[in-house]
Design an enzyme around this catalytic site. Structure first.
Site, PDB file in Angstrom:
ATOM      1  CG  ASP A   9      -0.192  -0.065   2.546  1.00 41.31           C
ATOM      2  OD1 ASP A   9       0.972  -0.546   2.565  1.00 41.31           O
ATOM      3  OD2 ASP A   9      -0.743   0.377   3.574  1.00 41.31           O
ATOM      4  CG  HIS A 244       6.480   0.351  10.791  1.00 39.01           C
ATOM      5  ND1 HIS A 244       6.453  -0.146  12.063  1.00 39.01           N
ATOM      6  CD2 HIS A 244       6.037   1.630  10.884  1.00 39.01           C
ATOM      7  CE1 HIS A 244       6.020   0.773  12.900  1.00 39.01           C
ATOM      8  NE2 HIS A 244       5.757   1.869  12.207  1.00 39.01           N
TER       9      HIS A 244
HETATM   10  C1  BDR Z   1       2.278  -0.227   8.797  1.00 36.81           C
HETATM   11  O1  BDR Z   1       1.210   0.700   8.551  1.00 36.81           O
HETATM   12  C2  BDR Z   1       1.549   1.570   7.487  1.00 36.81           C
HETATM   13  O2  BDR Z   1       1.307   2.896   7.845  1.00 36.81           O
HETATM   14  C3  BDR Z   1       3.001   1.359   7.185  1.00 36.81           C
HETATM   15  O3  BDR Z   1       3.232   1.487   5.801  1.00 36.81           O
HETATM   16  C4  BDR Z   1       3.293  -0.021   7.697  1.00 36.81           C
HETATM   17  O4  BDR Z   1       3.092  -0.976   6.690  1.00 36.81           O
HETATM   18  C5  BDR Z   1       2.801  -0.026  10.204  1.00 36.81           C
HETATM   19  O5  BDR Z   1       1.828  -0.336  11.144  1.00 36.81           O
HETATM   20 CA    CA Z   2       2.805  -0.368   4.361  1.00 41.76          CA
END
Ligand code: BDR
Ligand code: CA
Length: 316
Positions: A9, A244
């Site tokens: 995403d 992340h």
């Molecule tokens: C996840 O949520 C999204 O905002 C980031 O891209 C990551 O995949 C972290 O919780």
């Molecule tokens: Ca993500």
């Protein structure tokens, strides 16, 4: 050579994960499949094309994935907080040139299944958004999906609090029914959740060092990172925070950075205030193979240094 599909995403940290993966020439990125989450699926698609173009990788095909969660026919609307962290366009409101290419005509789930059949255990899926496409692939052909190497996904929180609710992490919370299908299936998964991503802390100096290079790529990546770390952590003078999505790439390609894996069978709560929580199935394991390895601890210093240096090299 391992074949990789990123399912994303896109998203600023998703963009950093693309860049980090592209820097690894010993694996082949065979495609990016797109999903909603930080942005709508169509925007994730456009961003994937634009980011690949920025890195001169127009050879990597991009596929449109689901626009709705598993149990609904209504298009997913990203949360206001996602827009604040990643920008309205998902890439920190930066204007990248309109991509010259368009998506492949094959739908994302067809491409995932075709690749599973073709490459078997040489295929690794790295989802860094909601697990909707992956769940659909499993629902359509679990046998083929069981044959792939692994699904190494960013999402979930087992031993720590969630980041959208006290229980749930954003990727799982966006489509808990899909995550449940994936985790309860017999496909091998590795969970790179908040348990470890919150320990992968990048600091001010590394981020600023990306901006010192004079290339166009470095200006763009530095601006995106600044946007993300400013709005995610609210301290523009001391940029930094958890990385992340690139940690899912790390866990897939450099598992030695993960200090502790917990073998466990997981499911996802779908009802009430704990909706989106990743929990143990509490199964008797004696005769059962564990399906999931949860990353519980990592060598954060080694990862962050490798990540920061690798990004610096690829944006030079
Ligand atoms: C996840 O949520 C999204 O905002 C980031 O891209 C990551 O995949 C972290 O919780
Ligand atoms: Ca993500």
């Amino acid at each position: 050579m391992k074949k990789i599909i990123l399912d994303m995403d896109v998203g600023i940290d998703d963009t950093l994960a693309i860049a980090y993966l592209l820097a690894h020439r010993d694996v082949e990125l065979i495609g990016i499949t797109t999903v909603f989450g930080n942005v709508k699926t169509e925007t994730s698609l456009k961003n994937s094309l634009a980011v690949l173009e920025l890195f001169g990788r127009e050879d990597v095909p991009v596929f449109l994935g689901n626009t709705c969660v598993l149990t609904s026919d209504t298009a997913f609307i990203p949360h206001e907080i996602a827009y604040r962290i990643h920008g309205q366009n998902g890439i920190g409101n930066l204007e990248l040139p309109e991509p010259k290419r368009s998506a492949e005509s094959m739908p994302a789930v067809d491409f995932i299944l075709e690749s599973a059949q073709k490459y078997g255990e040489d295929l690794i899926l790295i989802p860094t958004g909601p697990l909707t496409n992956i769940a659909q692939a499993i629902l359509r052909d679990e046998e083929a999906m069981k044959g792939i190497g692994n699904i190494t996904f960013m999402g979930g929180a087992l031993t720590v609090q969630g980041n959208v609710t006290p229980y749930a992490e954003a990727n799982i919370y966006a489509d808990p029914e899909a995550a449940k299908v994936v985790l309860e299936s017999e496909v091998s998964t590795t969970m790179v959740g908040l348990d470890v991503t919150l320990r992968a802390h990048i600091g001010n100096d590394a981020i600023r060092s990306w901006g010192d290079l004079n290339s166009r790529k470095s200006q763009i990546i530095n601006a995106m990172a600044k946007y993300y770390f400013t709005f995610e952590y609210n301290d523009p003078d001391n940029l930094g925070g958890a990385i992340h999505d690139p940690l899912a790439v790390e866990a897939a390609l450099h598992p030695e950075s993960i200090r502790q894996f917990l073998p466990i069978n997981l499911t996802v709560e779908t009802q009430g205030p704990t909706r989106g929580r990743t929990v143990s199935t509490m199964e008797k394991l004696r005769e059962k193979k564990t399906r999931t390895q949860v990353c519980l601890n990592l060598d954060g210093e080694t990862f962050v240094k490798r990540f920061a240096d690798t990004i610096r090299e690829i944006i030079r």
